[in-house]
Scaffold this active site. Structure first.
Site, PDB file in Angstrom:
ATOM      1  N   LYS A 236      13.801   4.269  41.840  1.00 53.66           N
ATOM      2  CA  LYS A 236      14.922   4.941  41.244  1.00 53.66           C
ATOM      3  C   LYS A 236      14.435   5.772  40.343  1.00 53.66           C
ATOM      4  O   LYS A 236      13.209   5.259  39.081  1.00 53.66           O
ATOM      5  CB  LYS A 236      15.661   3.693  40.502  1.00 53.66           C
ATOM      6  CG  LYS A 236      16.999   3.878  39.942  1.00 53.66           C
ATOM      7  CD  LYS A 236      17.818   3.293  40.357  1.00 53.66           C
ATOM      8  CE  LYS A 236      18.207   2.522  38.728  1.00 53.66           C
ATOM      9  NZ  LYS A 236      17.854   3.172  36.999  1.00 53.66           N
TER      10      LYS A 236
ATOM     11  N   ASP B  57      14.192  -0.551  34.463  1.00 54.62           N
ATOM     12  CA  ASP B  57      13.377  -0.276  32.764  1.00 54.62           C
ATOM     13  C   ASP B  57      13.883  -1.214  31.934  1.00 54.62           C
ATOM     14  O   ASP B  57      13.601  -1.195  30.787  1.00 54.62           O
ATOM     15  CB  ASP B  57      13.669   0.934  33.402  1.00 54.62           C
ATOM     16  CG  ASP B  57      14.121   1.965  32.897  1.00 54.62           C
ATOM     17  OD1 ASP B  57      15.259   1.618  32.427  1.00 54.62           O
ATOM     18  OD2 ASP B  57      13.979   3.225  32.654  1.00 54.62           O
ATOM     19  N   SER B  58      15.952  -1.537  32.341  1.00 54.88           N
ATOM     20  CA  SER B  58      15.856  -2.291  31.106  1.00 54.88           C
ATOM     21  C   SER B  58      15.247  -3.510  31.268  1.00 54.88           C
ATOM     22  O   SER B  58      16.023  -4.195  29.511  1.00 54.88           O
ATOM     23  CB  SER B  58      17.222  -2.774  32.029  1.00 54.88           C
ATOM     24  OG  SER B  58      17.378  -3.804  33.093  1.00 54.88           O
TER      25      SER B  58
ATOM     26  N   GLU C 120      16.350   8.530  37.347  1.00 55.56           N
ATOM     27  CA  GLU C 120      17.220   8.950  36.257  1.00 55.56           C
ATOM     28  C   GLU C 120      17.225  10.611  36.485  1.00 55.56           C
ATOM     29  O   GLU C 120      16.063  11.006  35.823  1.00 55.56           O
ATOM     30  CB  GLU C 120      17.383   8.918  34.761  1.00 55.56           C
ATOM     31  CG  GLU C 120      17.786   7.210  34.772  1.00 55.56           C
ATOM     32  CD  GLU C 120      18.164   6.750  33.561  1.00 55.56           C
ATOM     33  OE1 GLU C 120      17.687   7.265  32.410  1.00 55.56           O
ATOM     34  OE2 GLU C 120      17.386   5.458  33.906  1.00 55.56           O
TER      35      GLU C 120
ATOM     36  N   ASP D   2      12.252   1.025  39.432  1.00 57.91           N
ATOM     37  CA  ASP D   2      12.750   1.467  37.991  1.00 57.91           C
ATOM     38  C   ASP D   2      11.169   2.721  38.214  1.00 57.91           C
ATOM     39  O   ASP D   2      10.432   2.044  38.131  1.00 57.91           O
ATOM     40  CB  ASP D   2      13.257   1.510  36.637  1.00 57.91           C
ATOM     41  CG  ASP D   2      14.790   2.013  36.928  1.00 57.91           C
ATOM     42  OD1 ASP D   2      15.273   2.601  37.413  1.00 57.91           O
ATOM     43  OD2 ASP D   2      14.647   1.244  35.946  1.00 57.91           O
TER      44      ASP D   2
ATOM     45  N   GLU E 139      26.583   5.772  36.024  1.00 54.61           N
ATOM     46  CA  GLU E 139      26.390   4.204  35.024  1.00 54.61           C
ATOM     47  C   GLU E 139      27.586   4.703  34.074  1.00 54.61           C
ATOM     48  O   GLU E 139      27.990   5.778  33.894  1.00 54.61           O
ATOM     49  CB  GLU E 139      25.640   3.881  34.473  1.00 54.61           C
ATOM     50  CG  GLU E 139      25.240   3.518  33.233  1.00 54.61           C
ATOM     51  CD  GLU E 139      23.814   2.540  32.553  1.00 54.61           C
ATOM     52  OE1 GLU E 139      22.684   3.037  33.963  1.00 54.61           O
ATOM     53  OE2 GLU E 139      23.936   2.112  31.807  1.00 54.61           O
TER      54      GLU E 139
HETATM   55  O1  KIV Z   1      17.116  -0.964  34.298  1.00 57.11           O
HETATM   56  C1  KIV Z   1      18.105  -1.232  34.963  1.00 57.11           C
HETATM   57  O2  KIV Z   1      18.592  -1.865  35.096  1.00 57.11           O
HETATM   58  C2  KIV Z   1      19.154   0.416  35.505  1.00 57.11           C
HETATM   59  C3  KIV Z   1      20.304  -0.762  35.610  1.00 57.11           C
HETATM   60  C4  KIV Z   1      21.184  -0.796  34.696  1.00 57.11           C
HETATM   61  C5  KIV Z   1      21.249   0.615  37.008  1.00 57.11           C
HETATM   62  O3  KIV Z   1      19.177   1.631  35.793  1.00 57.11           O
END
Ligand code: KIV
Length: 273
Positions: free
Chosen positions: A118, A49-50, A120, A88, A187
């Protein structure tokens, strides 16, 4: 992706089995062309989600939506034949209830064809991860610095500096490590703690700013390629300066257009006789 193609990709179980072996190589990817370039070099590609900050210029990942993640997940899947692809779950798509998390994870898996999701969260999300994995959804955990919690954490800063933080990360690693997650991203966490957690849990740790002690490493591709220059965390190593090279190429193009040096005859259609 054909059935045969999907079988050739590394599965979450194979990533899980890499614990303690050769380091697991992971990068982010958000588009088909980038996924094609990275696939053969990686074990796992994360549609992170970056992308909200890197592609869309958002200030944090908090505004990223499920539809955005699904669109980019589909794009990445079109470019991958080898790597395990993880998408994510964005902020708000899984925290409320485990049933909501299940419905949204199913959407991601069904609509993108990816291998896992994924999410968090530490001990507070362990029950949700167990609920998903028991129902056929492979989950990659994410503890330590959690960018979706930027507003409650008061910014992006490394963790594990106080006794309280150390105790919390120990609890998080144990809970997520035992929840059924096939691996855990750690992280922005001090080396001693990342090393201790890697030794303590049975599934691989994938570090980002969490030292060489982890079982694998991940970076945001645009960071390590020098394409995203708004902010570079100290844990990023630049392997290229593509941002500068794009600027130089655009300047050369602009000069050629203004001087009429481009297009030349070789770029020009002539009527066939
Ligand atoms: O969103 C993302 O790119 C991430 C990585 C930095 C692990 O969660």
């Amino acid at each position: 992706m054909s059935a045969a193609g999907s079988l050739k990709r590394l599965t979450p179980s194979r990533i899980r089995a890499m614990k303690g072996g050769a380091p697991i190589v992971c990068l982010t990817a958000y588009t088909t062309p980038m996924a094609r370039l990275l696939d053969e070099h990686c074990d796992l590609l994360l549609v992170g989600d970056s992308l909200g900050m890197v592609l869309y210029g958002m200030e944090s990942t908090v505004s990223v939506t499920l539809d955005m993640m699904i669109a980019h997940g589909k794009a990445v899947m079109r470019g991958v034949t080898r790597s395990c692809v993880v998408v994510d779950m964005p902020f708000g798509s899984y925290q409320e209830t485990r049933e909501l998390a299940y419905r949204n994870a199913v959407r991601i898996l069904q609509e993108t064809g990816c291998d896992a999701v994924k999410l968090e969260g530490g001990e507070e999300m362990a029950e949700t991860i167990a609920f998903l994995t028991a129902r056929g959804i492979p989950v990659l955990g994410h503890i330590g610095l959690m960018p979706q919690q930027v507003h409650t954490a008061g910014g992006y800063r490394s963790v594990g500096h106080s006794d309280e933080e150390v105790a919390k990360i120990r609890r998080d690693a144990e809970a997520v490590g035992n929840s059924g997650a096939f691996a855990v991203v750690i992280e922005g966490t001090v080396e001693t703690l990342a090393r201790e957690m890697t030794a303590a849990i049975a599934v691989p740790t994938i570090g980002i700013g969490a030292s060489v002690a982890c079982d694998g490493q991940i970076l945001v591709s645009d960071d390590m390629l020098g394409l995203f220059n708004d902010f570079t965390p100290r844990f990023v190593k630049r392997y290229d300066e593509l941002g500068k090279r794009v600027g130089a190429a655009a300047a050369a193009y602009a000069g050629d257009v203004r001087s009429r040096a481009f297009p030349t005859k070789e770029h020009t259609f002539k009527r066939r006789s």
